[in-house]
Design a protein around this motif. Structure first.
Motif, mmCIF file in Angstrom:
data_model
loop_
_atom_site.group_PDB
_atom_site.id
_atom_site.type_symbol
_atom_site.label_atom_id
_atom_site.label_comp_id
_atom_site.label_asym_id
_atom_site.label_seq_id
_atom_site.Cartn_x
_atom_site.Cartn_y
_atom_site.Cartn_z
ATOM 1 N N GLU A 1 0.831 -1.203 0.000
ATOM 2 C CA GLU A 1 0.000 0.000 0.000
ATOM 3 C C GLU A 1 0.864 1.251 0.000
ATOM 4 O O GLU A 1 0.560 2.226 -0.707
ATOM 5 N N GLN A 2 1.967 1.231 0.753
ATOM 6 C CA GLN A 2 2.902 2.368 0.768
ATOM 7 C C GLN A 2 3.430 2.625 -0.644
ATOM 8 O O GLN A 2 3.485 3.766 -1.108
ATOM 9 N N GLU A 3 3.835 1.535 -1.317
ATOM 10 C CA GLU A 3 4.432 1.670 -2.640
ATOM 11 C C GLU A 3 3.425 2.201 -3.652
ATOM 12 O O GLU A 3 3.712 3.117 -4.426
ATOM 13 N N VAL A 4 2.219 1.664 -3.625
ATOM 14 C CA VAL A 4 1.181 2.133 -4.549
ATOM 15 C C VAL A 4 0.851 3.595 -4.276
ATOM 16 O O VAL A 4 0.730 4.400 -5.203
ATOM 17 N N LEU A 5 0.739 3.950 -3.022
ATOM 18 C CA LEU A 5 0.462 5.339 -2.654
ATOM 19 C C LEU A 5 1.576 6.272 -3.147
ATOM 20 O O LEU A 5 1.309 7.341 -3.701
ATOM 21 N N ALA A 6 2.825 5.852 -2.976
ATOM 22 C CA ALA A 6 3.962 6.669 -3.430
ATOM 23 C C ALA A 6 3.909 6.878 -4.940
ATOM 24 O O ALA A 6 4.139 7.988 -5.431
ATOM 25 N N TRP A 7 3.612 5.837 -5.680
ATOM 26 C CA TRP A 7 3.524 5.957 -7.140
ATOM 27 C C TRP A 7 2.422 6.952 -7.528
ATOM 28 O O TRP A 7 2.621 7.773 -8.427
ATOM 29 N N MET A 8 1.289 6.846 -6.870
ATOM 30 C CA MET A 8 0.181 7.732 -7.219
ATOM 31 C C MET A 8 0.479 9.181 -6.848
ATOM 32 O O MET A 8 0.123 10.099 -7.572
ATOM 33 N N ARG A 9 1.162 9.396 -5.739
ATOM 34 C CA ARG A 9 1.489 10.762 -5.321
ATOM 35 C C ARG A 9 2.552 11.382 -6.230
ATOM 36 O O ARG A 9 2.647 12.590 -6.341
ATOM 37 N N GLN A 10 3.361 10.546 -6.890
ATOM 38 C CA GLN A 10 4.403 11.047 -7.792
ATOM 39 C C GLN A 10 3.929 11.080 -9.244
ATOM 40 O O GLN A 10 4.715 11.322 -10.147
ATOM 41 N N ARG A 11 2.658 10.850 -9.453
ATOM 42 C CA ARG A 11 2.110 10.788 -10.806
ATOM 43 C C ARG A 11 2.315 12.113 -11.522
ATOM 44 O O ARG A 11 1.866 13.166 -11.067
ATOM 45 N N PRO A 12 3.027 12.100 -12.658
ATOM 46 C CA PRO A 12 3.236 13.340 -13.408
ATOM 47 C C PRO A 12 1.915 13.864 -13.964
ATOM 48 O O PRO A 12 1.005 13.093 -14.254
ATOM 49 N N SER A 13 1.834 15.178 -14.123
ATOM 50 C CA SER A 13 0.612 15.737 -14.700
ATOM 51 C C SER A 13 0.487 15.223 -16.134
ATOM 52 O O SER A 13 1.478 15.054 -16.837
ATOM 53 N N GLY A 14 -0.725 14.968 -16.529
ATOM 54 C CA GLY A 14 -0.954 14.438 -17.871
ATOM 55 C C GLY A 14 -0.972 12.916 -17.931
ATOM 56 O O GLY A 14 -1.298 12.346 -18.960
ATOM 57 N N VAL A 15 -0.601 12.273 -16.836
ATOM 58 C CA VAL A 15 -0.619 10.808 -16.783
ATOM 59 C C VAL A 15 -1.839 10.408 -15.964
ATOM 60 O O VAL A 15 -2.013 10.846 -14.827
ATOM 61 N N SER A 16 -2.676 9.580 -16.549
ATOM 62 C CA SER A 16 -3.921 9.208 -15.877
ATOM 63 C C SER A 16 -3.669 8.185 -14.777
ATOM 64 O O SER A 16 -2.637 7.504 -14.759
ATOM 65 N N ARG A 17 -4.629 8.095 -13.867
ATOM 66 C CA ARG A 17 -4.538 7.077 -12.809
ATOM 67 C C ARG A 17 -4.509 5.684 -13.426
ATOM 68 O O ARG A 17 -3.791 4.810 -12.963
ATOM 69 N N LYS A 18 -5.294 5.473 -14.470
ATOM 70 C CA LYS A 18 -5.321 4.167 -15.118
ATOM 71 C C LYS A 18 -3.940 3.786 -15.632
ATOM 72 O O LYS A 18 -3.514 2.632 -15.498
ATOM 73 N N GLU A 19 -3.226 4.738 -16.211
ATOM 74 C CA GLU A 19 -1.869 4.455 -16.696
ATOM 75 C C GLU A 19 -0.955 4.051 -15.534
ATOM 76 O O GLU A 19 -0.145 3.137 -15.676
ATOM 77 N N ILE A 20 -1.099 4.731 -14.398
ATOM 78 C CA ILE A 20 -0.289 4.385 -13.226
ATOM 79 C C ILE A 20 -0.674 3.001 -12.718
ATOM 80 O O ILE A 20 0.188 2.195 -12.377
ATOM 81 N N TYR A 21 -1.982 2.701 -12.690
ATOM 82 C CA TYR A 21 -2.407 1.367 -12.259
ATOM 83 C C TYR A 21 -1.813 0.298 -13.183
ATOM 84 O O TYR A 21 -1.366 -0.757 -12.725
ATOM 85 N N ASP A 22 -1.801 0.571 -14.483
ATOM 86 C CA ASP A 22 -1.215 -0.376 -15.435
ATOM 87 C C ASP A 22 0.281 -0.552 -15.175
ATOM 88 O O ASP A 22 0.798 -1.674 -15.179
ATOM 89 N N GLN A 23 1.004 0.552 -14.948
ATOM 90 C CA GLN A 23 2.436 0.481 -14.666
ATOM 91 C C GLN A 23 2.696 -0.274 -13.362
ATOM 92 O O GLN A 23 3.607 -1.093 -13.282
#
Length: 196
Positions: free
Chosen positions: A141-163
Motif C-alpha cells: 500500500e505504501q508503494e502504490v500510494l507513493a507511485w500515485m502521489r508522484q504521478r506526473p501531470s498528464g498521466v492518468s490514474r489508469k496508466e499508473i495502475y497499469d504500470q
C-alpha cells in the motif's frame, strides 16, 4: 537501506540471487567465490569516514577491484558531481542519489546503463510534495500510494495502475484496490485531508 535495495533488486530481477554485505571484508569474502553481475555500492561503509572524499573513493575502488567483471552502481546520500567523475574513472557505470531511488528505479537504472553505458541521478529534487509513510499501511500500500502521489501531470490514474500492475506483477485492478484501501486507511485515522 540495504534491505530496501535487496527488495528493489528482487522486484526488478525476480530470477536473481541477491547477496547483501555490510562491510568491505564481507564483500571481499563473497567476491572470492561469486562472479557478481551487478554490485551496488554505498561508500559509507563501517570503518570508513563517510564524510571523507578519500575514504569514500577508497571503499568504491576496493569493491570495484574485487568485482572487476560486474556492473557497479554507487548509491549514496552524499552525491556530488566531483565524486561521480572520480567514480567514472574507477569504472563505475551508475551513480544514484538515495533520494532519487523510487519504486521501479533499479530496473530503469540497469536499462539505462545497458543502453547508454551509464546512469546518473544526482539529487536535484526540488519537489515540495512530502513522502507519506504510515504504520497503518502495508508495504505494498505504501508503494502504490507513493507511485500515485508522484504521478506526473498528464498521466492518468489508469496508466499508473497499469504500470504498477506490471511492476508488482499484479493486475491493474488489484493496484487500484491497494490504492483505494491505503486512502481509506489514512482517511479513517485522519491524516488524509492534507495529502490529497
Amino acid at each position: 537501506m540495504r534491505l530496501a535495495l535487496v527488495h528493489e533488486l528482487q522486484t526488478a530481477f525476480p530470477a536473481s540471487v541477491v547477496h547483501a554485505a555490510g562491510s568491505i571484508s564481507t564483500v571481499i569474502e563473497l567476491a572470492e567465490s561469486i562472479p557478481f553481475a551487478l554490485v551496488l555500492i554505498d561508500p559509507g561503509l563501517p570503518g570508513y569516514d563517510p564524510h571523507s572524499a578519500r575514504d569514500r573513493l577508497l571503499v568504491i575502488r576496493s569493491i570495484v577491484e574485487q568485482t572487476p567483471a560486474a556492473i557497479h552502481v554507487v548509491i549514496t546520500g552524499s552525491d556530488s558531481l566531483e565524486e561521480w567523475e572520480a567514480c567514472q574513472r574507477l569504472g563505475v557505470a551508475g551513480y544514484i542519489a538515495k533520494n532519487n531511488l523510487r519504486p521501479g528505479a533499479m530496473a530503469e537504472i540497469v536499462q539505462e546503463i545497458a543502453e547508454a553505458g551509464k546512469s546518473v541521478g544526482l539529487d536535484h529534487d526540488e519537489s515540495t510534495e512530502p513522502e507519506v509513510y504510515h504504520s497503518a499501511l502495508s508495504p505494498r500500500e505504501q508503494e502504490v500510494l507513493a507511485w500515485m502521489r508522484q504521478r506526473p501531470s498528464g498521466v492518468s490514474r489508469k496508466e499508473i495502475y497499469d504500470q504498477l500492475g506490471s511492476h508488482l506483477n499484479i493486475d491493474a485492478a488489484s493496484a487500484e484496490r491497494y490504492y483505494k484501501r491505503a486512502k481509506a486507511k489514512l482517511l479513517k485515522i485522519g491524516v488524509l485531508s492534507n495529502l490529497f
